[in-house]
Design an enzyme around this catalytic site. Structure first.
Site, short mmCIF file in Angstrom:
data_model
loop_
_atom_site.label_atom_id
_atom_site.label_comp_id
_atom_site.label_asym_id
_atom_site.label_seq_id
_atom_site.Cartn_x
_atom_site.Cartn_y
_atom_site.Cartn_z
CB CYS A 1 -59.39 89.41 -37.10
SG CYS A 1 -59.78 89.68 -35.34
CG ASP A 2 -61.82 85.72 -33.67
OD1 ASP A 2 -61.86 86.85 -34.16
OD2 ASP A 2 -62.43 85.41 -32.63
CB ALA A 3 -60.79 83.05 -39.52
CG LEU A 4 -56.69 86.19 -40.29
CD1 LEU A 4 -56.16 87.62 -40.40
CD2 LEU A 4 -56.71 85.51 -41.65
CG PHE A 5 -54.67 81.39 -33.66
CD1 PHE A 5 -53.39 81.70 -33.23
CD2 PHE A 5 -55.26 80.24 -33.14
CE1 PHE A 5 -52.72 80.89 -32.31
CE2 PHE A 5 -54.61 79.42 -32.23
CZ PHE A 5 -53.33 79.76 -31.81
#
Length: 471
Positions: free
Chosen positions: A193-197
């Site tokens: 989910c970090d990738a979405l930033f």
């Protein structure tokens, strides 16, 4: 002197050298290009914030300047490393530092302190506006390596210098076929989910800067794939990655782990993506709906001290303060109010409590403390733990708190105003001359050489139309 005595003397000498190493390491680095003005932050402003009141813009801006310049000073004192992948506190091209650059670049739009933009420009110049990850196709797709693209986009938007965005555009163009793949695959490009930033806001902004929606459309396809795997509708939160569906990755009492910073990455990324997404983009409501659902859950999970706990589903297991997730939540909630997505009366008290709590965690050296270290799940955090990503979130939060004094802002946001030539000159460091330039005669010769370079070199900018190849 006997052999044992010689050996003892050698050991004592070696020990004294080892004891001297920490003192040497503590000295500021003598890195060419690091400017003296970056090494001393401004005096500490008043930071005792009333959690029940919205602070004035005039009270918040000095805090942001102080925290930003404290982070710049800390980074500038450290030698720049050749390998940047695991850097946690140095000037770097990885996501750790890039998250700070995102917040600092937004601050540079409003602060009178030009040293922020000057530092960012020098950093971009140092890395030649390029990105990590060239060693394999898998790492070329790694969202973490794209995060610094926001800095290059900001400089391009402000200055229109084509070269500042060329390497980024090449990387994004490489990514497009993979994001646009027709077949569904067992693995994802953005599997955490970090990738979405890190990557989606850069793709969305590239569409806005270039006028080509292909970047936004490709972003949309992979974002939805990631959400289909990690979004938990009934809990209105994201799992960090698919491992956290397994029994071996459950929290206390068998409950799912909802990592604060992981969900903070998502909310912060949603805000930045929506800033560039056209109001008429088909499917835009998918993003605004998730943003509102997450905001309502985040609002419920705020703790009495104004912060959020590292495992939001189990605050008792990690009761200590944590700022990296909390900073993104304050940013996102304030941003949602400012852009008309969240009800002001409902969410403003959460923002003011959160902003006051974040200010209480700023350490005496100006760095944001209680920042959970890099990782993939909740872990215990100490009061003196720091990280540039927490500073970046703090800056973004403070800027939105300042904007709460203004009217609701339309989406998408307009591009920043173009810098004039004087501003560009004042915020672009000049490389030092070669060490061989010594004496007035040699300085004069060097100046003549530079004038000749400017006068005799072909300059495409002087053409009214692009050059065409002759057949």
């Amino acid at each position: 002197m006997t052999y044992p005595v010689l050996r003892k003397a050698a050991l004592l000498g070696a020990l004294s050298c080892l004891l001297a190493l920490p003192a040497l390491a503590a000295e500021p680095s003598q890195v060419a290009g690091i400017e003296a003005s970056w090494l001393t932050p401004p005096p500490r402003p008043a930071m005792d914030v009333d959690p029940g009141r919205l602070p004035s813009r005039a009270a918040v801006l000095p805090v942001l300047d102080y925290v930003a310049m404290s982070q710049i000073a800390d980074m500038s004192r450290r030698p720049i490393q050749m390998a940047t992948g695991s850097n946690l506190s140095e000037i770097s091209s990885n996501w750790v530092a890039a998250t700070f650059y995102v917040g600092a670049a937004r601050l540079a739009r409003v602060t009178q302190n030009r040293e922020v933009l000057r530092f960012l420009t020098a950093t971009a110049e140092h890395y030649n506006y390029s990105l990590r990850g060239a060693r394999s196709e898998r790492t070329l797709l790694n969202a973490d390596e794209v995060a610094i693209g926001d800095l290059y986009q900001e400089l391009y938007a402000r200055r229109g210098q084509v070269g500042t965005i060329m390497p980024l555009q090449q990387r994004l163009d490489f990514m497009l076929p993979h994001l646009n793949r027709q077949q569904e695959t067992p693995t994802l490009v953005w599997w955490w989910c970090d990738a979405l930033f890190m990557a989606p806001p850069v793709l969305a902004r590239q569409a806005s800067l270039s006028g080509d929606r292909k970047y936004l459309q490709a972003m949309d396809k992979e974002w939805r794939r990631t959400a289909a795997r990690l979004w938990v509708e009934q809990d209105r939160l994201f799992l960090r990655d698919e491992r956290f569906k397994d029994r071996d990755h459950l929290g206390a009492g068998g409950k799912p782990i909802y990592w604060a910073r992981g969900n903070g990455w998502v909310m912060g990324g949603l805000a930045r993506t929506l800033e560039s997404m056209p109001a008429g983009f088909e499917g835009r409501s998918f993003y605004t709906d998730i943003f509102r659902k997450m905001a309502s859950r985040i609002h419920e999970l705020q703790q009495p001290d104004g912060l959020w706990r590292s495992d939001m589903n189990d605050p008792d297991s990690f009761p200590e303060a944590e700022t990296s997730g909390s900073g993104f939540f304050v940013y996102a909630l304030a941003w949602g109010i400012n852009h008309g997505l969240l009800d002001r009366q409902t969410y403003l008290p959460a923002v003011t409590r959160g902003w006051a709590a974040l200010n209480r965690q700023v350490l005496p050296n100006g760095l944001v403390g209680a920042a959970q270290k890099t990782g993939d799940r909740p872990v215990p955090t100490r009061a003196d733990d720091v990280g540039p990503y927490a500073t970046g979130a703090f800056l973004l939060a403070g800027l939105e708190v300042m904007d709460l004094h203004g009217p609701v802002q339309a989406l998408p946001e307009p591009a920043p105003a173009r810098d004039d030539e004087a501003t560009i000159a004042a915020t672009t460091p000049t490389p030092p001359p070669p060490k061989t330039i010594v004496g007035e005669a040699e300085k004069a010769r060097r100046e003549q050489e530079m004038r000749a370079t400017r006068a005799l070199a072909y300059d495409p900018a002087t053409l009214k139309t692009p050059a065409r190849s002759s057949k």
